[in-house]
Design a protein around this motif. Structure first.
Motif, PDB file in Angstrom:
ATOM      1  N   GLN A   1      10.072   9.346 -12.955  1.00 64.22           N
ATOM      2  CA  GLN A   1      10.205  10.241 -11.864  1.00 64.22           C
ATOM      3  C   GLN A   1       9.174  11.046 -10.844  1.00 64.22           C
ATOM      4  O   GLN A   1       9.357  11.570  -9.981  1.00 64.22           O
ATOM      5  CB  GLN A   1      10.446  11.547 -12.882  1.00 64.22           C
ATOM      6  N   VAL A   2       8.432   9.615 -11.670  1.00 65.00           N
ATOM      7  CA  VAL A   2       6.658   9.698 -10.091  1.00 65.00           C
ATOM      8  C   VAL A   2       6.259   8.472 -10.231  1.00 65.00           C
ATOM      9  O   VAL A   2       6.229   7.822 -11.391  1.00 65.00           O
ATOM     10  CB  VAL A   2       6.219  10.375 -10.806  1.00 65.00           C
ATOM     11  N   MET A   3       6.233   7.943  -9.398  1.00 70.24           N
ATOM     12  CA  MET A   3       5.803   6.850  -9.313  1.00 70.24           C
ATOM     13  C   MET A   3       4.502   6.342  -8.510  1.00 70.24           C
ATOM     14  O   MET A   3       4.436   7.366  -7.181  1.00 70.24           O
ATOM     15  CB  MET A   3       7.061   5.841  -8.638  1.00 70.24           C
ATOM     16  N   LEU A   4       3.640   6.017  -8.878  1.00 69.53           N
ATOM     17  CA  LEU A   4       2.385   5.513  -8.065  1.00 69.53           C
ATOM     18  C   LEU A   4       2.717   4.065  -7.335  1.00 69.53           C
ATOM     19  O   LEU A   4       2.956   3.074  -8.016  1.00 69.53           O
ATOM     20  CB  LEU A   4       0.803   5.257  -9.250  1.00 69.53           C
ATOM     21  N   VAL A   5       2.277   3.898  -6.661  1.00 69.25           N
ATOM     22  CA  VAL A   5       2.681   2.485  -5.579  1.00 69.25           C
ATOM     23  C   VAL A   5       1.402   2.113  -5.003  1.00 69.25           C
ATOM     24  O   VAL A   5       1.105   2.693  -4.103  1.00 69.25           O
ATOM     25  CB  VAL A   5       3.606   3.287  -4.459  1.00 69.25           C
ATOM     26  N   PRO A   6       1.661   0.882  -5.736  1.00 67.22           N
ATOM     27  CA  PRO A   6       0.942  -0.452  -4.380  1.00 67.22           C
ATOM     28  C   PRO A   6       1.084  -0.506  -3.345  1.00 67.22           C
ATOM     29  O   PRO A   6       1.544  -0.302  -3.107  1.00 67.22           O
ATOM     30  CB  PRO A   6       0.682  -0.759  -5.668  1.00 67.22           C
ATOM     31  N   LEU A   7       0.089  -0.277  -2.855  1.00 67.25           N
ATOM     32  CA  LEU A   7       0.108  -0.985  -1.332  1.00 67.25           C
ATOM     33  C   LEU A   7      -0.763  -1.405  -0.617  1.00 67.25           C
ATOM     34  O   LEU A   7      -2.260  -1.292  -1.176  1.00 67.25           O
ATOM     35  CB  LEU A   7       0.408   0.262   0.192  1.00 67.25           C
ATOM     36  N   ALA A   8      -0.935  -2.532   0.780  1.00 68.31           N
ATOM     37  CA  ALA A   8      -1.761  -3.030   1.374  1.00 68.31           C
ATOM     38  C   ALA A   8      -2.102  -2.314   2.123  1.00 68.31           C
ATOM     39  O   ALA A   8      -3.570  -2.516   2.448  1.00 68.31           O
ATOM     40  CB  ALA A   8      -0.867  -4.009   1.303  1.00 68.31           C
ATOM     41  N   ALA A   9      -1.255  -1.655   2.923  1.00 67.26           N
ATOM     42  CA  ALA A   9      -2.005  -1.202   4.306  1.00 67.26           C
ATOM     43  C   ALA A   9      -1.193   0.203   4.697  1.00 67.26           C
ATOM     44  O   ALA A   9       0.299   0.312   3.456  1.00 67.26           O
ATOM     45  CB  ALA A   9      -1.636  -1.524   5.265  1.00 67.26           C
TER      46      ALA A   9
END
Length: 195
Positions: free
Chosen positions: A118-126
């Motif tokens: 329901q909550v997503m901690l989303v990895p990212l490059a930029a």
């Protein structure tokens, strides 16, 4: 003319280079500070399902942040790579076995329950100031988020990054998912939705 895909590749490489150059001890302090920010500014209902990720390379170590949210009542899960295009989110239970997921990361064993976050901690490059993100190029999160949306769900998306990963402009592509919130060492930033 440079294609959006090639431009993203270039921006990803530059942002990851800046992230890798950060002092490792500073990164630990920043991760702990981000956990404190999350505890105070990300409201969690008891039992709410939150997906995190096991950090790889120089990523923000979100484990302190995940445990802060668990203390606030969150039920945690981590991505599990099923194949070249698919991730699911398996429940992270204290003491349960973890397995190698490739890419230098681990996740819960296949016996763990699959959950819809329901909550997503989303990895990212930029990322840019509009909330557009560049992932690592495989599209796992874009597809996972699209599957949740297709099921009628609308998870709260929070990108996790260091400020040095911000770029001037991420080229738009139709499949991109906009991340309305980004948590960095300087706090939780929210981006206005497009009208």
């Amino acid at each position: 003319m440079t294609s959006p895909k090639d431009l993203k590749k270039h921006l990803r490489k530059e942002a990851l280079g800046r992230r890798a150059a950060l002092d490792p001890f500073w990164r630990v302090e920043a991760a702990l500070e981000m956990a404190e920010t999350a505890r105070d500014s990300i409201a969690i209902e008891p039992g709410q399902i939150v997906s995190g990720f096991w950090p790889m390379r120089s990523e923000v170590d979100v484990r302190p942040l995940m445990f802060a949210l668990r203390e606030n009542g969150a039920r945690l899960c981590l991505p599990a790579i099923l194949d070249k295009t698919t991730i699911v989110f398996r429940e992270l239970v204290r003491g349960a076995p973890m397995i190698d997921m490739g890419f230098g990361t681990v996740g819960p064993h296949e016996e763990a329950q699959v959950l819809d976050p329901q909550v997503m901690l989303v990895p990212l490059a930029a990322f840019d100031a509009r909330g557009h993100r560049i992932g690592y190029g495989a599209g796992y999160y874009d597809r996972a988020i699209a599957r949740l949306v297709d099921k009628g769900q609308s998870p709260r998306l929070i990108g996790i990054a260091f400020d040095c990963q911000e770029v001037a402009l991420v080229p738009d592509e139709p499949h991109d998912m906009i991340i309305p919130e980004i948590l960095t060492e300087n706090g939780l930033r929210q981006f206005a939705p497009k009208l």
